[in-house]
Scaffold this motif. Structure first.
Motif, PDB file in Angstrom:
ATOM      1  N   GLU A  63      -7.186  -5.144   9.841  1.00  0.00           N
ATOM      2  CA  GLU A  63      -7.348  -5.667   8.387  1.00  0.00           C
ATOM      3  C   GLU A  63      -5.962  -6.885   8.325  1.00  0.00           C
ATOM      4  OE1 GLU A  63      -9.285  -4.981   5.941  1.00  0.00           O
ATOM      5  OE2 GLU A  63     -10.501  -3.696   7.164  1.00  0.00           O
ATOM      6  N   ILE A  64      -6.382  -7.744   7.556  1.00  0.00           N
ATOM      7  CA  ILE A  64      -5.418  -8.877   7.437  1.00  0.00           C
ATOM      8  C   ILE A  64      -4.032  -8.201   6.784  1.00  0.00           C
ATOM      9  CG2 ILE A  64      -4.651 -10.794   5.950  1.00  0.00           C
ATOM     10  CD1 ILE A  64      -7.350 -11.674   6.527  1.00  0.00           C
ATOM     11  N   ALA A  65      -4.343  -7.354   5.791  1.00  0.00           N
ATOM     12  CA  ALA A  65      -3.148  -6.430   4.989  1.00  0.00           C
ATOM     13  C   ALA A  65      -2.383  -5.871   6.254  1.00  0.00           C
ATOM     14  CB  ALA A  65      -3.677  -5.480   3.950  1.00  0.00           C
ATOM     15  N   ASP A  66      -3.046  -4.968   7.179  1.00  0.00           N
ATOM     16  CA  ASP A  66      -2.186  -4.314   8.034  1.00  0.00           C
ATOM     17  C   ASP A  66      -1.390  -5.326   8.817  1.00  0.00           C
ATOM     18  OD1 ASP A  66      -3.200  -1.985   6.817  1.00  0.00           O
ATOM     19  OD2 ASP A  66      -4.723  -1.927   8.591  1.00  0.00           O
ATOM     20  N   LEU A  67      -1.956  -6.537   9.394  1.00  0.00           N
ATOM     21  CA  LEU A  67      -1.179  -7.422   9.862  1.00  0.00           C
ATOM     22  C   LEU A  67       0.007  -7.949   9.175  1.00  0.00           C
ATOM     23  CD1 LEU A  67      -1.240  -9.279  12.733  1.00  0.00           C
ATOM     24  CD2 LEU A  67      -2.164 -10.806  11.248  1.00  0.00           C
ATOM     25  N   LEU A  68      -0.349  -8.131   7.907  1.00  0.00           N
ATOM     26  CA  LEU A  68       0.754  -9.013   7.039  1.00  0.00           C
ATOM     27  C   LEU A  68       1.996  -7.845   7.057  1.00  0.00           C
ATOM     28  CD1 LEU A  68      -1.415 -11.004   4.613  1.00  0.00           C
ATOM     29  CD2 LEU A  68       0.069 -11.728   6.651  1.00  0.00           C
ATOM     30  N   LEU A  69       1.514  -6.665   6.634  1.00  0.00           N
ATOM     31  CA  LEU A  69       2.573  -5.468   6.563  1.00  0.00           C
ATOM     32  C   LEU A  69       3.540  -5.210   8.154  1.00  0.00           C
ATOM     33  CD1 LEU A  69       0.626  -2.652   5.099  1.00  0.00           C
ATOM     34  CD2 LEU A  69       2.701  -3.901   4.003  1.00  0.00           C
ATOM     35  N   ASP A  70       2.821  -5.613   9.179  1.00  0.00           N
ATOM     36  CA  ASP A  70       3.624  -5.765  10.211  1.00  0.00           C
ATOM     37  C   ASP A  70       4.602  -6.870  10.171  1.00  0.00           C
ATOM     38  OD1 ASP A  70       4.129  -4.516  12.915  1.00  0.00           O
ATOM     39  OD2 ASP A  70       3.069  -6.337  13.719  1.00  0.00           O
TER      40      ASP A  70
END
Length: 140
Positions: A63-70
């Motif tokens: 998920e893009i959201a998970d990548l951005l959180l990282d």
């Protein structure tokens, strides 16, 4: 030293890809992006558009959201030292305002309470809970 967004994005994308044991060629084929361009994105040399980022994330099944959180954590790591007490107090107040009295009385686990624990731990600051909630929160 300042880390650029494109560098942090590239690092996170490379980490996801290598953790999956996939090659640049496999991901570039699945994402329909050239091998060279994907390599430049991973090395932080090229800015990825939102469309390209979506295609790469789809190819990686992340998920893009998970990548951005990282990426966010890479750009602003958790501080290990004391933080400004006023900032910590404001954060705690904001987190506590999300907890309803019914949740506290019922001992219901809440996201706000988990965030509160993390804020206090990271801040290394002792901040008293607002009157009336200290005992109920401690028991929850």
């Amino acid at each position: 030293m300042t880390v650029l967004l494109r560098e942090a994005l590239g690092d996170s994308l490379r980490r996801v890809r290598t953790d999956q044991g996939r090659t640049l060629r496999e991901v570039s084929t699945d994402a329909r992006v050239s091998l060279g361009y994907l390599s430049e994105v991973e090395r932080g040399q090229k800015e990825a558009s939102s469309e390209l980022l979506a295609a790469i994330c789809d190819a990686l099944d992340v998920e893009i959201a998970d990548l951005l959180l990282d990426v966010g954590h890479a750009l602003r790591p958790i501080t290990t030292g004391p933080v400004e007490p006023a900032l910590a107090a404001a954060t705690v107040d904001a987190e506590l305002s999300e907890v309803t009295d019914d949740q506290v009385v019922a001992g219901e686990p809440t996201v706000a309470a988990e965030h509160l624990d993390a804020v206090i731990t990271a801040a290394k600051v002792v901040i008293p809970a607002p009157a009336g909630r200290a005992t109920a929160l401690a028991a929850a």
